[in-house]
Design a protein around this motif. Structure first.
Motif, PDB file in Angstrom:
ATOM      1  N   SER A 403       0.827  -1.239   0.133  1.00  0.00           N
ATOM      2  CA  SER A 403       0.032   0.022  -0.014  1.00  0.00           C
ATOM      3  C   SER A 403       1.007   1.181   0.171  1.00  0.00           C
ATOM      4  O   SER A 403       0.733   2.390  -0.798  1.00  0.00           O
ATOM      5  N   GLN A 404       2.020   1.345   0.841  1.00  0.00           N
ATOM      6  CA  GLN A 404       2.876   2.259   0.957  1.00  0.00           C
ATOM      7  C   GLN A 404       3.531   2.424  -0.420  1.00  0.00           C
ATOM      8  O   GLN A 404       3.786   3.788  -0.906  1.00  0.00           O
ATOM      9  N   LEU A 405       4.109   1.526  -0.931  1.00  0.00           N
ATOM     10  CA  LEU A 405       4.705   1.497  -2.158  1.00  0.00           C
ATOM     11  C   LEU A 405       4.159   1.982  -3.225  1.00  0.00           C
ATOM     12  O   LEU A 405       4.425   2.991  -4.114  1.00  0.00           O
ATOM     13  N   ILE A 406       2.740   1.401  -3.707  1.00  0.00           N
ATOM     14  CA  ILE A 406       2.001   1.855  -4.930  1.00  0.00           C
ATOM     15  C   ILE A 406       1.439   2.960  -4.607  1.00  0.00           C
ATOM     16  O   ILE A 406       1.275   3.825  -5.504  1.00  0.00           O
ATOM     17  N   GLY A 407       1.034   3.218  -3.618  1.00  0.00           N
ATOM     18  CA  GLY A 407       0.384   4.564  -3.119  1.00  0.00           C
ATOM     19  C   GLY A 407       1.374   5.968  -3.545  1.00  0.00           C
ATOM     20  O   GLY A 407       0.874   6.917  -3.657  1.00  0.00           O
ATOM     21  N   ALA A 408       2.662   5.474  -3.399  1.00  0.00           N
ATOM     22  CA  ALA A 408       3.621   6.633  -3.495  1.00  0.00           C
ATOM     23  C   ALA A 408       4.202   6.554  -5.017  1.00  0.00           C
ATOM     24  O   ALA A 408       4.592   7.740  -5.496  1.00  0.00           O
ATOM     25  N   LYS A 409       4.046   5.519  -5.386  1.00  0.00           N
ATOM     26  CA  LYS A 409       4.977   5.550  -6.850  1.00  0.00           C
ATOM     27  C   LYS A 409       3.864   5.353  -7.848  1.00  0.00           C
ATOM     28  O   LYS A 409       4.507   5.613  -9.080  1.00  0.00           O
ATOM     29  N   VAL A 410       2.713   4.537  -7.844  1.00  0.00           N
ATOM     30  CA  VAL A 410       1.844   4.494  -9.098  1.00  0.00           C
ATOM     31  C   VAL A 410       0.642   5.281  -9.150  1.00  0.00           C
ATOM     32  O   VAL A 410      -0.064   5.332  -7.920  1.00  0.00           O
ATOM     33  N   PRO A 411       0.267   6.184 -10.139  1.00  0.00           N
ATOM     34  CA  PRO A 411      -0.689   6.643 -10.082  1.00  0.00           C
ATOM     35  C   PRO A 411      -2.047   5.664 -10.065  1.00  0.00           C
ATOM     36  O   PRO A 411      -2.108   4.880 -10.514  1.00  0.00           O
ATOM     37  N   PHE A 412      -2.991   6.230  -9.166  1.00  0.00           N
ATOM     38  CA  PHE A 412      -4.046   5.433  -8.661  1.00  0.00           C
ATOM     39  C   PHE A 412      -4.717   5.120 -10.053  1.00  0.00           C
ATOM     40  O   PHE A 412      -5.589   3.737 -10.156  1.00  0.00           O
ATOM     41  N   TRP A 413      -5.075   6.013 -11.095  1.00  0.00           N
ATOM     42  CA  TRP A 413      -5.877   5.838 -11.995  1.00  0.00           C
ATOM     43  C   TRP A 413      -5.498   4.547 -12.960  1.00  0.00           C
ATOM     44  O   TRP A 413      -6.157   3.829 -13.676  1.00  0.00           O
ATOM     45  N   LEU A 414      -4.242   4.189 -12.911  1.00  0.00           N
ATOM     46  CA  LEU A 414      -3.432   3.112 -13.717  1.00  0.00           C
ATOM     47  C   LEU A 414      -3.613   1.882 -12.938  1.00  0.00           C
ATOM     48  O   LEU A 414      -3.211   0.661 -13.486  1.00  0.00           O
ATOM     49  N   TYR A 415      -3.852   1.695 -11.658  1.00  0.00           N
ATOM     50  CA  TYR A 415      -3.907   0.598 -10.901  1.00  0.00           C
ATOM     51  C   TYR A 415      -4.732  -0.657 -11.451  1.00  0.00           C
ATOM     52  O   TYR A 415      -4.334  -1.726 -11.433  1.00  0.00           O
ATOM     53  N   PRO A 416      -6.102  -0.115 -11.836  1.00  0.00           N
ATOM     54  CA  PRO A 416      -6.730  -1.442 -12.499  1.00  0.00           C
ATOM     55  C   PRO A 416      -6.269  -1.965 -13.453  1.00  0.00           C
ATOM     56  O   PRO A 416      -6.154  -3.278 -13.775  1.00  0.00           O
ATOM     57  N   SER A 417      -5.680  -1.176 -14.569  1.00  0.00           N
ATOM     58  CA  SER A 417      -5.003  -1.680 -15.687  1.00  0.00           C
ATOM     59  C   SER A 417      -3.789  -2.473 -15.333  1.00  0.00           C
ATOM     60  O   SER A 417      -3.279  -3.918 -16.010  1.00  0.00           O
ATOM     61  N   LEU A 418      -2.942  -2.258 -14.315  1.00  0.00           N
ATOM     62  CA  LEU A 418      -1.818  -3.051 -14.123  1.00  0.00           C
ATOM     63  C   LEU A 418      -2.244  -4.200 -13.056  1.00  0.00           C
ATOM     64  O   LEU A 418      -1.253  -5.239 -13.328  1.00  0.00           O
ATOM     65  N   VAL A 419      -3.272  -4.247 -12.516  1.00  0.00           N
ATOM     66  CA  VAL A 419      -3.750  -5.326 -11.829  1.00  0.00           C
ATOM     67  C   VAL A 419      -4.176  -6.471 -12.963  1.00  0.00           C
ATOM     68  O   VAL A 419      -3.926  -7.588 -12.813  1.00  0.00           O
ATOM     69  N   PHE A 420      -4.801  -6.071 -14.138  1.00  0.00           N
ATOM     70  CA  PHE A 420      -5.267  -6.825 -15.102  1.00  0.00           C
ATOM     71  C   PHE A 420      -4.120  -7.508 -15.808  1.00  0.00           C
ATOM     72  O   PHE A 420      -4.112  -8.492 -16.042  1.00  0.00           O
ATOM     73  N   LEU A 421      -3.012  -6.372 -16.210  1.00  0.00           N
ATOM     74  CA  LEU A 421      -2.013  -7.155 -16.987  1.00  0.00           C
ATOM     75  C   LEU A 421      -1.189  -8.156 -15.896  1.00  0.00           C
ATOM     76  O   LEU A 421      -0.744  -9.030 -16.666  1.00  0.00           O
ATOM     77  N   GLY A 422      -1.045  -7.645 -14.774  1.00  0.00           N
ATOM     78  CA  GLY A 422      -0.037  -8.563 -13.918  1.00  0.00           C
ATOM     79  C   GLY A 422      -0.830  -9.803 -13.707  1.00  0.00           C
ATOM     80  O   GLY A 422      -0.214 -10.940 -13.748  1.00  0.00           O
ATOM     81  N   SER A 423      -2.099  -9.982 -13.430  1.00  0.00           N
ATOM     82  CA  SER A 423      -2.920 -11.353 -13.364  1.00  0.00           C
ATOM     83  C   SER A 423      -2.945 -11.952 -14.607  1.00  0.00           C
ATOM     84  O   SER A 423      -2.627 -13.197 -14.660  1.00  0.00           O
ATOM     85  N   SER A 424      -2.905 -11.349 -15.830  1.00  0.00           N
ATOM     86  CA  SER A 424      -2.905 -11.907 -17.084  1.00  0.00           C
ATOM     87  C   SER A 424      -1.389 -12.623 -17.129  1.00  0.00           C
ATOM     88  O   SER A 424      -1.501 -14.048 -17.700  1.00  0.00           O
TER      89      SER A 424
END
Length: 557
Positions: A403-424
């Motif tokens: 939570s600390q890492l992603i909240g500071a480094k990754v734009p939250f609007w991109l998070y659903p796409s990253l979860v989709f790609l990572g799961s894929s």
């Protein structure tokens, strides 16, 4: 083939050789030694090692059960800072026993086993086979009828992905051979109506596992939730599953298949006459279609749907303590979901047992029920491994770190796409959608729930949908997936050819889901962009079809 013959065939199929993977032991020992060393070094970042270890083991050994259990034991080693003597006791007392004594988990296990028996009884009754044969007689174009019948049968068998692929593929193969339909195309139809449909269905053998993973993610964030309500909220945003099903309907309707049918001429011409003659002999031996078999399919399925919806509403409405009618959303939010699922599955299975031969031949029908329940023992062990790993990650504080890492480094609007790609990616490398959900869902949800949100509570449902979509997409593309292999095997197609011909359609559906689904959802637009585009395409197609039909009629007159 009558019911007794079906049971004999099932008994023969059980006598298969057990393949021993001798690479499991050295790989497991090596990775456990790494867990021991990382525990001794005691760094906060090492809490991310257990899921990575599970991913590596799945890739190396192709065994989800062993990989998840060893990854959970690796979490115990890291937590105890390398104290390997105390690790077995910690694993038993703090990871395994809490998972087994949890009332929710026990009800999920019972529901999973009951659904396995339910599916086996439906298949045993042979009602679906009778129904599809009578359905195909209505089509003058037999080839078109087989394709539409396969899609319709896949939608009817929504309650289990793997059973769907095996049963539908096995049933339509002789019909497809007779109509000279490409096995690769039939494998694509069967595969697309298996996992995507089971992932969307609110009554299936998947639902217990899906709800457990949602619940595990919320528990890691220290929150309580009605997992069924979150699952229902995620259905409109499960973009890949919807896109793949819509694309399939387009392919079948437009009769579009851009690949050569080489596999048909190589793989099926020699056996075409044999399969057709066997089908005719079987139909001749059966005589008229058994309407009781069809009743044995639809009555239990409809009863299961109604009992679950009615039970959830009644359970939730009772919890409110009000005599006034409450909304469905409010009732679902307060319902005892697991208890309702178990009771509904129990009575639906009992009804399926009675209607599919339980009164006339209780011994063989009970054997079919037992076979179906035992066939889901492996998913139960996958569930236990995922629960133990989730408990280990919770003890290590992996969610807080991410939570600390992603909240500071990754734009939250991109998070659903990253979860989709990572799961894929994980599902493609491992070949398992369930294993991917077990690895990704608790971490992905706990990160979202532990970070300051900008888009409201619906964002967590979008993340749930992204995990489901990515798991199914990667599973669709992977030659290691069980549904991919079974779909190819049941329809007579080569596995690699099935992957090659299905991959372009899967990529189109995934690209559509990413660009018009998860990216807009991350920007706060929800699922409106995706469904708006779908509606626009459908309106355009219908308008063009109507225009050309009117033009042709006017020219003819």
């Amino acid at each position: 083939m009558n019911n007794e013959m079906w049971l004999v065939t099932c008994a023969k199929n059980k006598k298969t050789r057990v393949k021993i993977n001798y690479f499991v032991i050295p790989a497991a020992v090596f990775l456990l030694v790494i867990s021991l060393v990382l525990g001794l070094l005691n760094h906060s970042w090492f809490c991310l090692w257990p899921p990575l270890m599970g991913l590596i083991l799945i890739i190396l050994t192709r065994d989800v059960v062993v990989s998840l259990w060893l990854a959970a034991f690796g979490a115990a080693l890291v937590y105890l800072q390398g104290n390997w003597l105390a690790a077995p006791g910690f694993f038993l007392d703090n990871l395994l026993l809490p998972s087994l004594t949890n009332a929710w988990n026990l009800q999920v296990i019972i529901f999973t086993l009951l659904m396995g028996g339910f599916v086996a009884l439906i298949e045993y009754g042979r009602g679906l086979e009778n129904f599809i044969n009578s359905f195909l007689r209505r089509f003058e174009d037999k080839k078109r009828g087989v394709e539409f019948g396969s899609v319709g049968l896949g939608f009817l068998c929504f309650f289990d992905g793997l059973a769907n692929a095996m049963f539908v593929g096995r049933l339509v193969k002789p019909l497809a051979d007779n109509c000279r339909i490409s096995p690769a195309k039939m494998a694509y139809i069967v595969d697309t109506t298996s996992s995507p449909l089971a992932c969307l269905a609110f009554v299936s053998t998947w639902i217990a596992y899906q709800l457990s993973m949602i619940r595990a993610g919320y528990e890691q964030a220290g929150l309580e939730v009605n997992a069924y309500e979150v699952f229902l909220a995620s259905i409109p945003s499960n973009f890949y599953c919807w896109a793949s099903l819509i694309l399939l309907l387009g392919v079948v309707t437009l009769r579009f298949w851009p690949f050569k049918e080489a596999s048909y001429s190589l793989g099926n011409q020699a056996q075409n006459s044999k399969t057709v003659s066997a089908t005719k002999k079987r139909e001749k031996g059966q005589g008229k279609l058994k309407t009781g078999g069809v009743v044995g399919v639809f009555i239990p399925v409809v009863f299961l749907w109604i009992s679950i919806l009615g039970g959830l509403y009644y359970s939730g409405a009772s919890e409110t303590g009000s005599l006034q009618p409450v909304s469905l959303a409010e009732a679902l939010g307060k319902a005892e979901t697991a208890k309702v699922l178990v009771l509904s599955a129990f009575f639906a299975t009992a009804l399926a047992w009675v209607l599919n031969g339980g009164w006339t031949d209780p011994l063989t029908t009970s054997y079919a029920l037992k076979r179906g329940m035992l066939s889901l023992l492996r998913p139960v062990f996958i569930l236990l491994g995922a629960w133990c790993l989730s408990e280990g990650l919770k003890a290590l504080g992996a969610a807080e770190l991410l939570s600390q890492l992603i909240g500071a480094k990754v734009p939250f609007w991109l998070y659903p796409s990253l979860v989709f790609l990572g799961s894929s990616l994980i599902a493609f490398l491992t070949g398992t959608s369930w294993g991917t959900m077990g690895l990704v869902m608790p971490l992905a949800l706990s990160v979202v729930l532990g970070a300051p949100l900008q888009y409201g509570e619906d964002f967590s449902a979008t993340i749930v949908a992204a995990v489901f979509s990515g798991a199914v997409f990667g599973d669709h593309c992977s030659p290691l997936s069980d549904t991919t292999i079974v779909s190819a095997m049941a329809t007579g197609s080569e596995t690699l050819e099935h992957v090659r011909t299905q991959l372009p359609f899967a990529l189109i559906a995934a690209g559509f889901s990413l660009l018009l689904g998860f990216i807009p959802s991350g920007l706060g637009l929800g699922s409106w962009c995706f469904w708006g585009c779908i509606a626009a395409v459908l309106v355009t197609v219908c308008a063009k079809t109507y225009f050309f039909t009117q033009k042709a009629n006017s020219e003819a007159s």
